[in-house]
Design a protein around this motif. Structure first.
Motif, short mmCIF file in Angstrom:
data_model
loop_
_atom_site.label_atom_id
_atom_site.label_comp_id
_atom_site.label_asym_id
_atom_site.label_seq_id
_atom_site.Cartn_x
_atom_site.Cartn_y
_atom_site.Cartn_z
N CYS A 1 0.86 -1.18 0.00
CA CYS A 1 0.00 0.00 0.00
C CYS A 1 0.90 1.24 0.00
O CYS A 1 1.77 1.37 0.86
CB CYS A 1 -0.89 -0.03 1.23
N TYR A 2 0.69 2.12 -0.97
CA TYR A 2 1.51 3.32 -1.11
C TYR A 2 0.62 4.55 -1.12
O TYR A 2 0.02 4.87 -2.15
CB TYR A 2 2.34 3.25 -2.40
N MET A 3 0.53 5.21 0.02
CA MET A 3 -0.29 6.41 0.14
C MET A 3 0.50 7.51 0.82
O MET A 3 1.33 7.25 1.68
CB MET A 3 -1.57 6.12 0.94
N PHE A 4 0.21 8.75 0.41
CA PHE A 4 0.90 9.93 0.94
C PHE A 4 -0.15 10.99 1.20
O PHE A 4 -0.86 11.41 0.30
CB PHE A 4 1.92 10.42 -0.08
N ARG A 5 -0.24 11.44 2.44
CA ARG A 5 -1.24 12.42 2.83
C ARG A 5 -0.87 13.81 2.32
O ARG A 5 0.24 14.29 2.53
CB ARG A 5 -1.37 12.45 4.35
N ILE A 6 -1.82 14.45 1.63
CA ILE A 6 -1.65 15.84 1.18
C ILE A 6 -2.01 16.79 2.31
O ILE A 6 -1.26 17.71 2.63
CB ILE A 6 -2.55 16.15 -0.04
N ASP A 7 -3.18 16.55 2.92
CA ASP A 7 -3.66 17.38 4.03
C ASP A 7 -4.69 16.57 4.81
O ASP A 7 -4.77 15.34 4.64
CB ASP A 7 -4.24 18.71 3.53
N ASP A 8 -5.49 17.21 5.63
CA ASP A 8 -6.50 16.49 6.43
C ASP A 8 -7.59 15.86 5.58
O ASP A 8 -8.32 14.99 6.06
CB ASP A 8 -7.14 17.43 7.45
N TYR A 9 -7.74 16.29 4.34
CA TYR A 9 -8.87 15.86 3.52
C TYR A 9 -8.50 14.98 2.33
O TYR A 9 -9.34 14.23 1.85
CB TYR A 9 -9.62 17.09 3.00
N GLU A 10 -7.27 15.10 1.84
CA GLU A 10 -6.88 14.38 0.62
C GLU A 10 -5.58 13.59 0.81
O GLU A 10 -4.69 14.00 1.53
CB GLU A 10 -6.71 15.34 -0.55
N VAL A 11 -5.54 12.46 0.08
CA VAL A 11 -4.39 11.56 0.10
C VAL A 11 -4.10 11.15 -1.33
O VAL A 11 -5.03 10.95 -2.12
CB VAL A 11 -4.70 10.30 0.95
N VAL A 12 -2.82 11.01 -1.67
CA VAL A 12 -2.45 10.46 -2.97
C VAL A 12 -2.26 8.96 -2.80
O VAL A 12 -1.42 8.52 -2.01
CB VAL A 12 -1.16 11.10 -3.54
N ASP A 13 -3.06 8.18 -3.50
CA ASP A 13 -2.94 6.73 -3.49
C ASP A 13 -2.14 6.34 -4.74
O ASP A 13 -2.64 6.42 -5.86
CB ASP A 13 -4.32 6.08 -3.51
N ALA A 14 -0.90 5.93 -4.53
CA ALA A 14 -0.01 5.58 -5.63
C ALA A 14 0.10 4.07 -5.82
O ALA A 14 0.90 3.60 -6.62
CB ALA A 14 1.38 6.17 -5.38
N THR A 15 -0.71 3.31 -5.10
CA THR A 15 -0.58 1.85 -5.11
C THR A 15 -0.73 1.26 -6.51
O THR A 15 0.08 0.44 -6.93
CB THR A 15 -1.63 1.23 -4.17
N VAL A 16 -1.74 1.66 -7.24
CA VAL A 16 -2.00 1.10 -8.57
C VAL A 16 -1.54 2.03 -9.68
O VAL A 16 -0.95 1.60 -10.66
CB VAL A 16 -3.50 0.76 -8.74
N HIS A 17 -1.80 3.32 -9.52
CA HIS A 17 -1.54 4.27 -10.60
C HIS A 17 -0.45 5.28 -10.25
O HIS A 17 -0.50 6.42 -10.72
CB HIS A 17 -2.84 5.01 -10.98
N GLY A 18 0.52 4.88 -9.44
CA GLY A 18 1.58 5.79 -9.04
C GLY A 18 2.81 5.66 -9.92
O GLY A 18 2.86 4.87 -10.86
N ASN A 19 3.80 6.45 -9.58
CA ASN A 19 5.07 6.40 -10.31
C ASN A 19 6.17 5.89 -9.37
O ASN A 19 5.90 5.41 -8.27
CB ASN A 19 5.42 7.78 -10.88
N ALA A 20 7.41 6.00 -9.79
CA ALA A 20 8.54 5.46 -9.03
C ALA A 20 8.73 6.14 -7.67
O ALA A 20 9.37 5.57 -6.78
CB ALA A 20 9.82 5.58 -9.85
N ALA A 21 8.15 7.30 -7.46
CA ALA A 21 8.29 8.00 -6.18
C ALA A 21 7.75 7.17 -5.02
O ALA A 21 8.21 7.30 -3.89
CB ALA A 21 7.59 9.36 -6.23
N ARG A 22 6.80 6.29 -5.30
CA ARG A 22 6.23 5.48 -4.22
C ARG A 22 7.25 4.52 -3.62
O ARG A 22 7.05 4.00 -2.53
CB ARG A 22 5.00 4.72 -4.72
N PHE A 23 8.35 4.28 -4.31
CA PHE A 23 9.36 3.34 -3.81
C PHE A 23 10.48 4.03 -3.03
O PHE A 23 11.44 3.38 -2.61
CB PHE A 23 9.95 2.53 -4.97
N ILE A 24 10.39 5.34 -2.85
CA ILE A 24 11.42 6.04 -2.07
C ILE A 24 11.23 5.68 -0.60
O ILE A 24 10.15 5.81 -0.05
CB ILE A 24 11.33 7.57 -2.27
#
Length: 116
Positions: A29-52
């Motif tokens: 699972c690769y998710m990164f919180r933007i703020d209290d309301y939104e999160v970027v879910d990179a699990t399926v449609h993300g790029n290489a940044a999710r592996f940092i």
């Protein structure tokens, strides 16, 4: 700027549901919180940044920036990065009580021993 953390922007309230779905499928699972309301879910449609990976002594840092009224997560270098060097940043997970601690394996000299 090194890379933008990209994926599907979802509402924060959906993160637990998606995480359980991914876990049930045996997926990471690769998710990164933007703020209290939104999160970027990179699990399926993300790029290489999710592996940092995380490090307590990282060579990069993340920032949420706004471009044309849309928020983006961008990874920046905090110093010169050498060829072949792993990219890392501090995940800055919220502090948890002892029963929910995630061990850190970054091997940095000043490692905090836990991600949270």
């Amino acid at each position: 700027m090194v890379i933008e953390y990209s994926g599907n922007v979802i509402r924060s309230v959906l993160t637990d549901k998606r995480e359980k779905y991914y876990d049930g499928k045996g997926m990471g699972c690769y998710m990164f919180r933007i703020d209290d309301y939104e999160v970027v879910d990179a699990t399926v449609h993300g790029n290489a940044a999710r592996f940092i990976n995380h490090s307590c002594e990282p060579n990069c840092y993340s920032r949420v920036i706004t471009v044309d009224s849309q928020k983006h997560i961008v990874i920046f270098a905090s110093r010169r990065i050498y060829c072949g060097e792993e990219l890392t940043y501090d995940y800055k997970f919220p502090i948890e009580d002892a029963s929910n601690k995630l061990p850190c394996n970054c091997s940095a000299k000043k490692c905090r021993k836990f991600l949270n």
